[in-house]
Scaffold this motif. Structure first.
Motif, PDB file in Angstrom:
ATOM      1  N   THR A   1       2.248   8.917  -7.635  1.00 28.14           N
ATOM      2  CA  THR A   1       2.857   8.150  -6.549  1.00 28.14           C
ATOM      3  C   THR A   1       3.120   6.714  -7.003  1.00 28.14           C
ATOM      4  N   LEU A   2       2.133   6.157  -7.743  1.00 24.46           N
ATOM      5  CA  LEU A   2       2.307   4.794  -8.221  1.00 24.46           C
ATOM      6  C   LEU A   2       3.442   4.704  -9.237  1.00 24.46           C
TER       7      LEU A   2
ATOM      8  N   HIS B   1      -4.657   1.354  -9.041  1.00 21.79           N
ATOM      9  CA  HIS B   1      -5.133   2.626  -8.485  1.00 21.79           C
ATOM     10  C   HIS B   1      -6.642   2.543  -8.280  1.00 21.79           C
TER      11      HIS B   1
ATOM     12  N   CYS C   1       5.583   4.269   3.541  1.00 21.34           N
ATOM     13  CA  CYS C   1       5.188   3.441   2.396  1.00 21.34           C
ATOM     14  C   CYS C   1       6.407   3.124   1.532  1.00 21.34           C
TER      15      CYS C   1
ATOM     16  N   MET D   1       5.481  10.320  -1.931  1.00 24.47           N
ATOM     17  CA  MET D   1       5.034   9.071  -1.342  1.00 24.47           C
ATOM     18  C   MET D   1       5.310   9.129   0.164  1.00 24.47           C
TER      19      MET D   1
ATOM     20  N   CYS E   1      -2.854  10.221  -7.575  1.00 15.59           N
ATOM     21  CA  CYS E   1      -2.164   9.073  -6.971  1.00 15.59           C
ATOM     22  C   CYS E   1      -1.364   8.294  -8.003  1.00 15.59           C
TER      23      CYS E   1
ATOM     24  N   GLY F   1       0.839  -1.194   0.000  1.00 22.80           N
ATOM     25  CA  GLY F   1       0.000   0.000   0.000  1.00 22.80           C
ATOM     26  C   GLY F   1       0.872   1.241   0.000  1.00 22.80           C
ATOM     27  N   VAL F   2       0.608   2.186  -0.908  1.00 23.12           N
ATOM     28  CA  VAL F   2       1.362   3.443  -0.899  1.00 23.12           C
ATOM     29  C   VAL F   2       0.385   4.622  -0.914  1.00 23.12           C
ATOM     30  N   LYS F   3       0.687   5.636  -0.104  1.00 20.80           N
ATOM     31  CA  LYS F   3      -0.197   6.793  -0.005  1.00 20.80           C
ATOM     32  C   LYS F   3       0.527   8.051  -0.457  1.00 20.80           C
ATOM     33  N   ARG F   4      -0.224   8.896  -1.156  1.00 25.01           N
ATOM     34  CA  ARG F   4       0.302  10.195  -1.588  1.00 25.01           C
ATOM     35  C   ARG F   4      -0.023  11.202  -0.487  1.00 25.01           C
TER      36      ARG F   4
ATOM     37  N   SER G   1      -2.548   2.133  -4.599  1.00 25.30           N
ATOM     38  CA  SER G   1      -2.856   3.399  -3.964  1.00 25.30           C
ATOM     39  C   SER G   1      -4.347   3.690  -4.092  1.00 25.30           C
TER      40      SER G   1
END
Lengths: 251, 354
Positions: free
Chosen positions: A71-72, A85, A39, A35, A68, A6-9, A62
């Motif tokens: 970020t991805l 996404h 994450c 990011m 987002c 899981g990655v968050k902006r 994300s």
């Protein structure tokens, strides 16, 4: 095996944030976004596991607004194989994000889920635990060391807890959330950034995953914390001891 | 027109009764952490927070563990805080170590039986590990790190490393689940000496069925840094060293100074990453939050992530050779100079404690 990360902006960690004058939140337009640092660490760990031959595929996920995808792309440039996404324009609380991840896990069937221990914007520290709860998977939060034993399908995790380090052993599939000291994330090199452009980002919506977004929290207002009074610069140790004794009366 | 007015008034009245209802019947479950037979300070702060939810709140403390140390902790709890009306005891081998999986299930089980309006834990590593998982099982949104309770469903919590305060209203169904920041709810209470073991109730664990998550996580070991110094999160004085100390060897000066002041030792992320001290001493957004009477920072520049952990200290002293270091903007007393000169001088000139 497959690892989902899981990655968050979020607003870049070095930015000094400003509270909006109408108290509705924090200014995020025209602010540098990145990011979430935790994450990055989760993604780095997943990549290292893949590079050691214990995982086949790393999928970055994300949840949030259209941006987002940036970020991805960063995640893909670091080395993730593909990305998902789940687009949703408004604020989501960890419970909704956890439900979305549960639906993704049901579809993707990863053996390991890696997330940061907290996002540095909402500072919630909830999502990983909630996903584990919904999936009925074991969890290891605040990980500073992860050792996978592929044969036994077991992860041994050192956790940073109050008062020391705790070691747990988890049966896979499991959820692990990362602390700062787990690793040093890599930088994306220019060739890898170029390569990332051809990698796939699959777009989904919460509806596609049959997740109903509802919220049981309402932000009433966001304000600045009280400012501390400006202090004084003293010129000697004697002065400091005198002030602490006679003015502040703390020693 | 009249029908509409009537409907309106009914709607208003039912809303009013609902509000009155919720404020009249507050009942809170506090997740209690215990060690060596006594209740952890952060759990008592959670009891304190529970009291602030409303006047008629009845507070139950949930303790889980196994063996005599659990019984001892329960006996302590029953007489420790006058606000605790009941101690619920889960005595089973599966709670010997505080693992999230059985704990979250236990909270779920207890909630189904007693229907609390609120469930609270201190926001240490235990509360942060267990409470969100339990909240997911109960399908409610938890609220992390509450620093102020403005009503039974209105809370203030810091966001963005404490650089903003968010006021949130919980609008969901019961229970409302919180972790609270211990330094914001000091207990300041001497334990009562009378024991009151009547209110201890054993939880029937027969309904605690084996399910998917059971036994899938196992405790292996813990390595703890045992020191005789006061606990960082609750100390009256905290002395912290940063990158400016340059080495683990030099960091001993900080420890010596702490000893002299009867203080706890803290460190910045830079000092921890450089290996001067173990990570549990880290103060800041990702480490411990402290609010001592006196906070002394040596060789600490004052990154926002660090300031997030010390903001509520009463008096902040900063010693740094860089006059432009951001720490001076929050320090009550600053000394610009070389800490390698200043610490020895402090050691020499500070009065002996007591």
């Amino acid at each position: 095996m497959k690892i989902l990360v899981g990655v968050k902006r979020v607003v870049d960690y070095a930015v000094k944030i400003r509270v909006k004058p109408d108290k509705s939140g924090v200014e995020t337009s025209n602010v540098k976004m990145s990011m979430n640092p935790f994450c990055e660490i989760a993604l780095e760990e997943a990549l290292r596991i893949r590079e050691s031959g214990r995982a086949k595929e790393v999928v970055a996920v994300s949840v949030g607004p259209a941006q987002c995808t940036d970020t991805l792309r960063t995640g893909l440039a670091m080395g993730a194989d593909r990305a998902i996404h789940v687009e949703y324009p408004a604020t989501l609380y960890p419970l909704s994000v956890a439900k979305i991840f549960k639906a993704l896990v049901d579809a993707e069937k990863p053996a390991l889920l890696l997330l940061g221990k907290q996002a540095i914007d909402d500072d919630c520290n909830q999502t990983g635990q909630m996903i584990a709860g919904l999936l009925k998977w074991p969890q290891a939060t605040f990980a500073s060391k992860v050792v996978l034993d592929e044969g036994n399908k077991v992860a041994t995790v050192d956790r940073e807890v109050d008062g020391g380090l705790e070691t747990l052993s988890l049966d896979l599939p499991a959820v692990i959330t990362t602390d700062l000291r787990l690793n040093q994330p890599r930088y994306a090199t220019l060739p890898n950034i170029m390569k990332a452009k051809s990698k796939v980002i699959k777009k989904l919506s919460p509806q596609d995953l049959n997740v109903e977004i509802r919220s049981d929290l309402e932000v009433v207002q966001v304000t600045e914390p009280p400012k501390r009074q400006a202090g004084v610069i003293l010129s000697s140790v004697d002065q400091l001891i005198d002030r602490l004794k006679n003015e502040a009366r703390v020693i | 027109m009249t029908i509409q007015a009537l409907l309106g008034s009914i709607r208003r009245r039912s809303f009013a009764t609902r509000v009155a209802h919720s404020s009249r019947f507050l009942s809170t479950l506090v997740l209690g952490e215990h060690k060596g037979g006594s209740i952890e300070a952060s759990s008592l702060c959670a009891v304190e927070a529970a009291k602030r939810l409303g006047g008629d709140n009845s507070v139950s403390l949930l303790l889980a563990g196994s063996g005599p140390s659990l019984q001892e902790a329960a006996a302590h709890a029953a007489c420790f805080h006058p606000s605790i009306s009941k101690v619920l005891l889960a005595d089973s081998e599966r709670f010997t170590y505080a693992l999230a999986e059985p704990w979250a299930k236990l909270v779920h089980l207890v909630q189904q039986k007693h229907s609390y309006s609120h469930i609270i834990a201190g926001s240490g590593s235990f509360g942060k590990n267990v409470l969100p998982r339990a909240a997911a099982l109960l399908d409610v949104s938890p609220i992390t790190d509450v620093t102020e309770i403005s009503g039974s469903n209105l809370f203030v919590r810091p966001i963005y490393a404490g650089n903003a305060l968010s006021t949130v209203r919980y609008t969901g169904s019961n229970p409302c689940m919180l972790t609270i920041r211990a330094t914001s709810f000091p207990t300041g209470m001497a334990p009562a000496s009378v024991s009151n073991d009547k209110c201890i109730e054993k939880i029937d664990l027969s309904a605690f069925s084996e399910d998917d998550a059971d036994g899938k996580s196992r405790y292996v070991s813990i390595s703890s840094q045992d020191t005789e110094r006061p606990d960082l999160a609750n100390a009256r004085i905290v002395v912290t060293g940063g990158r400016g100390l340059k080495s683990a060897e030099n960091f001993k000066m900080i420890e010596k100074l702490a000893e002299k002041l009867g203080a706890a030792v803290g460190a910045t992320r830079a000092a921890v990453d450089a290996g001067f001290v173990p990570n549990e001493l880290q103060v800041g957004q990702t480490g411990k939050i402290v609010a001592p009477e006196l906070y002394m920072a040596f060789g600490v520049s004052g990154a926002i992530q660090h300031l997030a952990g010390i903001r509520d200290s009463k008096v902040i002293v900063a010693v740094n050779k860089d006059a432009d270091a951001p720490i001076f903007q929050v320090a009550d007393y600053g000394l610009v100079g070389d800490l390698f000169d200043i610490i020895p001088e402090l050691l020499e000139k500070l009065p002996e404690k007591k």
